[in-house]
Structures are given as structure tokens and as C-alpha cells.
Design an enzyme around this catalytic site. Structure first.
Site, PDB file in Angstrom:
ATOM      1  N   LYS A 239       7.516   0.712  -7.035  1.00  0.00           N
ATOM      2  CA  LYS A 239       8.337   1.070  -5.881  1.00  0.00           C
ATOM      3  C   LYS A 239       9.463   2.012  -6.295  1.00  0.00           C
ATOM      4  CE  LYS A 239       5.454  -0.595  -3.931  1.00  0.00           C
ATOM      5  NZ  LYS A 239       4.624   0.111  -2.969  1.00  0.00           N
ATOM      6  N   ASP A 302       3.498   3.210   2.234  1.00  0.00           N
ATOM      7  CA  ASP A 302       4.020   4.178   1.274  1.00  0.00           C
ATOM      8  C   ASP A 302       4.129   5.579   1.878  1.00  0.00           C
ATOM      9  OD1 ASP A 302       4.480   4.534  -1.890  1.00  0.00           O
ATOM     10  OD2 ASP A 302       3.417   6.272  -1.125  1.00  0.00           O
ATOM     11  N   GLU A 306       7.838   7.359   2.745  1.00  0.00           N
ATOM     12  CA  GLU A 306       8.376   8.594   2.182  1.00  0.00           C
ATOM     13  C   GLU A 306       8.646   9.631   3.265  1.00  0.00           C
ATOM     14  OE1 GLU A 306       5.380   9.294  -0.689  1.00  0.00           O
ATOM     15  OE2 GLU A 306       4.047  10.418   0.651  1.00  0.00           O
TER      16      GLU A 306
END
Length: 584
Positions: A239, A302, A306
């Protein structure tokens, strides 16, 4: 990276389906579809009303809870100690890390003689070095070998890190894949999409494919394909970006347990070894704790994250706030400090060590009022874009966008190449260079209550979308809070948000460029307008922030966090090798 190849034709898909098996419907996709409809009903109800600020927000807050409980991601390990933790009323299972566990690595990696690390981008250097050092500490004879394309300029960087052809730890990509029992595929997402058939064809039967991102699964799903059945498929997903993974591991040599948290997933296990291998991989990387997920849930959270608070949304947010502050008469350098420096410095430090409520409580009474106004006005505009972004990721649209963009980087079909340009020459980022050049090493910037309100609203909105979509609290907190404040923001404090946008992974850079303007626009057009019109603060929304169960869950995670804070000097190098080389 190899030249892009199109695999979009029906004939190509049909031919590949002979060797790659079609995916089955999963529980996670069912959960996501159900919660998507439920959350969609809430948004539809809101949009059918007049846009009246407080009334709309109150309706949304008071709507029946529609979030699905996260799946119970239990697992069995014969090597490591599994622990049960409770996050916001949900049981989860984790494995704590630490250097005291390194002697267990030979048992976890039983049957593995060579680990091939493919690629030398963001994660490759960090993971290869951490694995090598951890296995050496365990007195294991497992070889960690780097595999690169012939002619790659990254060979020199790998040699500088101690990997050489002479000792058998550096070589050609295809020879490394063929000779490895565990293949860690750490090349770019676009390169994986272009080359997966050749990569999979070179893997030995009964070997294990290791991923640090679920992008490839998402790409295969978009083609109605899955991985071949003669290999196991696992994932360990730190992470944090690669430089954080390495930096905290090195710092942790003095203090046991320092590192970057990881999730792990077992997508396919052909011989019963996959879970222990994945956990061994995570422990060897230095992960303080490792939590379970699925490969599908990982790539959704994920890629979404982002584009949200980890990069894209914060990029758009600071652009909007800087413009707002300077247009109101604030000096440029002070405006930069009250936006970027505030978020990447003092706010990140406070949230990391004490939580969001402590950040709020540190404000003056007038500051709390300003925070409340900003939070109330920003929460739903942020959620609007985040919800849309999640749907684009879950549907495969964002993955297809990344693959197509990668093909545009090269001349093709008589059209010119369109590689990504840099964004760091505009007024805001030039001001940032002056601010960083003159600040002291321990200057974390001022705490601006309006900036804090907008940023925390974004953080809480991202948490809520992931919660509605059925993600575990471990995944929610790591993707929405920990990765931001403990990994990316410290690097952005050292070098600037624009530097990160220009130098992180291709998938993240593309996502930031695509979604940052959306956050900039909606905050400017909706949130800031509501504040300037003195729209009534949505008190239900503020009350829900104070009472949200995520705060207690974050306290539990904080007890498992690294025992040292990442130290990032102003000249910290986190440029991907190919970008650094191309700029010389």
C-alpha cells in the site's frame, strides 16, 4: 516496453480462449453489482430533487443504509500466525510482519529455488532488494533474479543494486521467467496487457505467478479470459509506491516491524502452496501487517484510489484551492503553503499519527466553523465524481483506457506518437519550487481549516464509496488513508504533487490527468459556490463525520502501523528509471 499489439478482434479472442480459460462469475462481482444499484438509487433520488444544499444533503444522509457487508476473507496458513481483528464491527484476519519472522521464509517458500523479479520500474527495485535482504537474513539459498529486456538501460541500475549476470541474479526476461518457480511480474500495466500471452507461455508448469496489482486480471476479464490452469496466481500489493517500500524497510532495520502494509490475494492455487508463498512474500517485503482481499477487489480499489485521494483528486483539489485563494488576494507563496504544503505536511502527519478527529479538534472555534462549511459543501460533489470513477473502473472502462493510451505512446497507423507530457511548468508548480527551496527541514506547513475541510470531505467520500461497494475495512483504510498519508504525501511534500503526477506509474499518471480536472471543476462550480452563497451547513453530515465507525477502525490499524515515520529528504529520488533516462 515492446511495441503495442492489438488483441481486440473477435477472432483473436476466440483463438486465445483455447489456452486461457474464461473467468467464472465471482461473489465479489455480485456484491459490487448489488451495492452499485443501491448506491445508484440514492444518487438518483438526490438528483431528482432541486439542488438546495442542506435539504439535499440531509436526504442523502438519512437514506436507509445500503452498503453490503464486506466478504469474510478468511484463509489458512501452516507457517504464520493468523490473527483476528475487529474493524467497525467486522471481523478480519491478518498476519503481522516483522524481522523476527524471517527465519520462517524458507518454509513458506518451500519448493521455490528461484524468484524471478520481472521489471525495474517503481516496485521492482524495492521488492527485489527487500526479498534478497530478507532471504539472506534467513540464511536461505533461494536466488532472487532480475529479468529485463535485452538492451534495457535498467541493467545498469540493477547492477548498481548488486544484481549481476556473473552471480546469476540478472538476466534476460524470458530466460528468467522460464527458470523461475515464482515469477513476480512487476512491469507496467500496459506492458502486461501487451505481453501476457508470451509471459504465461514461458512459465513452468506448477510455477506461481505473483502480481502486485490486479490490473492484468481486469484486462483479461475485459477479454472474457482468465489465467491458464497449470499455474498458481497470487498477489501481494504493497500500500505504497516502491520507493516507500524500500525506504521504510531500510529504516526498519533498526526497529522491528517498520514497512509498508500489504494486501494479499490467492486467485488460483493448484497445489495448496499459494497462501503461504503469498504471506512469505509479504513478510519478506517488510509489511507490518498483511490483510486478505481478492484480486478483483484489489484492482478496483487500487485504480480507483489513485484516481481519487492518492493522486488525481488531490491534484485537482489543490489546483482549485490555489486558484481560489490567489483570486481572493492571498499571496501566491502563502496560497501554495495553505494548499499543497498543508495537505502533504501537517495534515498528513496529524491524520497518520492521531486520526481525522484529532485534526478537527486541533482547530480553533472559528477554524472549526470554516472546516464545517468546506466539508458540508464538498462531500457530495467529491462523492459524485468518485462514484462515477469507481463505476468506470469496475466496468473495465478505465483499464481499456490505459491499454489504449499505451498504444498511443508510439507512432501507429500513420499517426504520430502521443506520450504523456509534464505538468510542472505552470504558475502554481513554479511557486512550489520557490516554497520548497526556502523552507526548513522540519516545516510541515500551516493548517488551513478550509483546505482541511475539503480534503477530509474527499477522504470520507472515498471511504463511503468503497464501503458501499463491499470492500473490507482494511482495504478501505489503506487505500483511502494510510497509503496517502504514510507513503505518497510525504514524497509529494518533498518534491511536489506535480512531480508525483509526472513520475509515478503510467496507470496512475494517466488517471490523474484524466480525473484531476473533474475534481477541480466540480469543487469550483459547486462546492465553492455553495460556500460563497452561505448555503446552510448540513448538520447531519457533520454529525455523521464525528460518529463514523471508520475512526475506531483507524485506531485499530494505527496500532499495527510502522513504528517509524517515513523519512523523505528533499532530494529523494523516486523517478522511474525509464523516465529519468529519457530526460537526460
Amino acid at each position: 516496453m515492446a511495441a503495442a499489439t492489438s488483441f481486440s478482434s473477435a477472432a483473436a479472442i476466440a483463438s486465445r480462449s483455447k489456452t486461457l480459460n474464461p473467468p467464472s462469475r465471482t461473489l465479489c462481482s455480485t456484491l459490487s453489482f448489488s451495492s452499485s444499484r443501491s448506491l445508484g438509487r440514492v444518487f438518483a433520488a438526490v438528483r431528482s430533487m432541486s439542488v438546495g444544499g442542506a435539504a439535499v444533503g440531509a436526504k442523502m444522509v438519512s437514506a436507509p443504509a445500503v452498503s453490503k457487508p464486506p466478504p469474510l476473507l478468511d484463509f489458512e496458513t501452516s507457517v504464520f500466525k493468523k490473527e483476528k481483528i475487529n474493524l467497525a464491527g467486522h471481523d478480519e484476519f491478518i498476519v503481522r510482519g516483522g524481522r523476527d519472522l524471517f527465519p520462517l521464509l524458507p518454509e513458506a517458500f518451500k519448493g521455490i529455488k528461484q524468484i524471478g523479479v520481472i521489471g525495474w520500474g517503481s516496485q521492482g527495485p524495492a521488492q527485489a532488494q527487500n526479498l534478497r535482504d530478507s532471504l539472506a537474513a534467513a540464511k536461505s539459498d533461494i536466488v532472487v533474479k532480475i529479468g529485463l529486456r535485452k538492451g534495457s538501460r535498467s541493467f545498469n541500475e540493477a547492477r548498481a543494486a548488486g544484481f549481476t549476470e556473473e552471480n546469476g541474479t540478472l538476466g534476460d526476461i524470458w530466460e528468467t521467467i522460464s527458470g523461475s518457480d515464482l515469477v513476480l511480474l512487476l512491469i507496467s500495466d500496459a506492458a502486461q496487457a501487451d505481453n501476457y500471452e508470451k509471459i504465461l507461455s514461458h512459465m513452468k508448469p506448477n510455477s506461481i505467478l505473483g502480481l502486485s496489482h490486479g490490473f492484468l486480471l481486469g484486462h483479461l476479464q475485459s477479454l472474457r479470459l482468465d489465467f491458464p490452469k497449470h499455474i498458481s496466481v497470487i498477489a501481494v500489493c504493497p500500500k505504497g509506491m516502491g520507493p516507500s517500500v524500500r525506504r521504510l524497510y531500510v529504516q526498519g532495520k533498526e526497529i522491528n516491524g517498520a514497512g509498508i502494509n500489504s494486501s494479499f490475494a490467492v486467485h488460483q492455487d493448484i497445489d495448496g502452496r499459494a497462501t503461504d508463498v503469498a504471506l512469505g512474500w509479504s513478510v519478506a517485503l517488510g509489511s507490518p501487517f498483511t490483510f486478505a482481499t481478492t484480486l478483483e477487489q484489489e484492482y478496483r480499489s487500487d485504480i480507483f484510489g489513485e484516481r481519487g485521494i492518492l493522486l488525481g483528486a488531490v491534484h485537482g483539489m489543490v489546483e482549485a484551492l490555489f486558484r481560489r485563494y490567489t483570486e481572493s488576494g492571498m499571496a501566491e507563496e502563502l496560497a501554495y503553503k495553505n494548499t499543497v504544503e498543508c495537505i502533504t505536511g501537517i495534515m498528513s502527519k496529524t491524520i497518520s499519527t492521531k486520526g481525522m478527529l484529532a485534526l478537527y479538534n486541533s482547530l480553533s472555534e472559528d477554524g472549526k466553523k470554516e472546516f464545517n462549511a468546506a466539508y458540508s459543501a464538498s462531500f457530495y460533489p467529491c462523492m459524485d465524481i468518485l462514484y462515477e470513477c469507481y463505476e468506470d473502473v469496475a466496468s473495465g472502462s478505465e483499464i481499456r483506457s490505459v491499454v489504449l493510451a499505451g498504444q498511443r505512446f508510439y507512432e501507429k497507423e500513420g499517426l504520430p506518437a502521443f506520450p504523456m507530457g509534464k505538468i510542472d511548468q505552470t504558475r502554481m508548480w513554479k511557486v512550489g519550487e520557490r516554497v520548497r527551496a526556502s523552507r526548513s527541514a522540519d516545516d510541515l506547513g500551516p493548517l488551513h481549516p478550509f483546505t482541511a475541510g475539503v480534503y477530509v470531505a474527499l477522504m470520507m467520500a472515498q471511504i463511503e464509496v468503497l464501503r458501499k461497494k463491499g470492500h473490507s475495512y482494511s482495504e478501505i483504510i489503506n487505500e483511502s488513508v494510510i497509503e496517502a498519508v504514510d507513503s505518497l504525501n510525504p514524497f509529494m511534500h518533498a518534491r511536489g504533487v506535480s512531480f508525483m503526477v509526472d513520475n509515478c506509474s503510467t496507470t496512475a499518471r494517466l488517471g490523474s490527468r484524466k480525473w484531476a480536472p473533474r475534481f477541480d471543476y466540480i469543487l469550483t462550480q459547486q462546492a465553492f459556490v455553495a460556500v460563497d452563497k452561505n448555503t446552510a451547513i448540513n448538520q447531519d453530515l457533520i454529525s455523521n463525520f464525528f460518529s463514523d465507525a471508520v475512526h475506531g477502525a483507524m485506531e485499530v490499524c494505527a496500532q499495527l502501523r510502522p513504528t517509524v515515520d517515513i523519512s523523505v529528504p528533499p532530494d529523494a529520488d523516486f523517478v522511474r528509471p525509464e523516465l529519468r533516462q529519457s530526460s537526460n
